[in-house]
Scaffold this motif. Structure first.
Motif: not given
Length: 209
Positions: A132-157
């Motif tokens: 999922c690299t692009r959430l949405a695009a359209g008139p006035g809307t542009r949302l691109r997804m990128r990995p978010l580096h975060m310390e592991r949560l729980g057993d895996d995340s």
């Protein structure tokens, strides 16, 4: 402009009815119903552990204020909105909590799986999240997804973030999927003024305890 901004805030905080708890209400077993009650209780019990500025009053499950661009994005967002894929699923419960920042909210879905099945489900969801690299695009809307580096949560995340515009206004979006035993917790943290990864992590931890 204020009226338009309020409309976006309402859209960003839009909520839907309670989530389904498995293959269908008519097909639930007693065990499914008990798990559903247990998960709802967990949502209510852990709400006071939310970071400062969040209401502990649960609202109904979140509904994305945009249409996902791809199947991979739809799978991830449907899970976050209380509609996880039904395979091996025992029960799920979802709620939304309002924050005090501009347009801020957190949407949580807790999903219980059959013993030993949560790990592969998280891996499948993680694969969809990477695709999922692009959430949405359209008139006035542009949302691109990128990995978010975060310390592991729980057993895996796994985690990802999006920054862009929603209906012309700045919009931020963090998403975390974490496994604890046979349970997978999804957390969506959104806002119009930006959302911090550390605050998102604290939100996820509140429901993994």
């Amino acid at each position: 402009m204020i009226r338009g901004l309020c409309g976006v805030m309402a859209c960003a905080a839009a909520v839907a009815g309670c989530a389904s708890a498995g293959p269908g209400a008519g097909g639930q077993t007693r065990e499914n119903r008990e798990d559903k009650v247990r998960l709802r209780t967990t949502l209510q019990r852990q709400a006071p552990s939310l970071p400062d500025g969040f209401s502990d009053k649960p609202l109904p499950a979140w509904r994305p204020p945009f249409t996902p661009d791809s199947r991979a994005c739809r799978i991830v967002l449907q899970t976050a909105a209380g509609h996880a894929p039904p395979r091996a699923l025992k029960a799920q419960a979802a709620a939304t909590y309002q924050g005090d920042l501009l347009g801020e909210l957190v949407a949580v879905n807790i999903v219980a799986y059959e013993p030993g099945q949560a790990g592969w489900r998280l891996r499948e969801l993680g694969k969809s999240l990477r695709e999922c690299t692009r959430l949405a695009a359209g008139p006035g809307t542009r949302l691109r997804m990128r990995p978010l580096h975060m310390e592991r949560l729980g057993d895996d995340s796994v985690a990802a973030s999006a920054r862009g515009r929603l209906n012309g206004y700045p919009y931020a979006f963090n998403l975390v999927l974490a496994r604890s035993g046979d349970t997978v917790v999804s957390v969506v943290h959104t806002g119009l003024a930006g959302v911090e990864a550390r605050r998102t992590r604290d939100l996820a931890l509140a429901f993994l305890q």
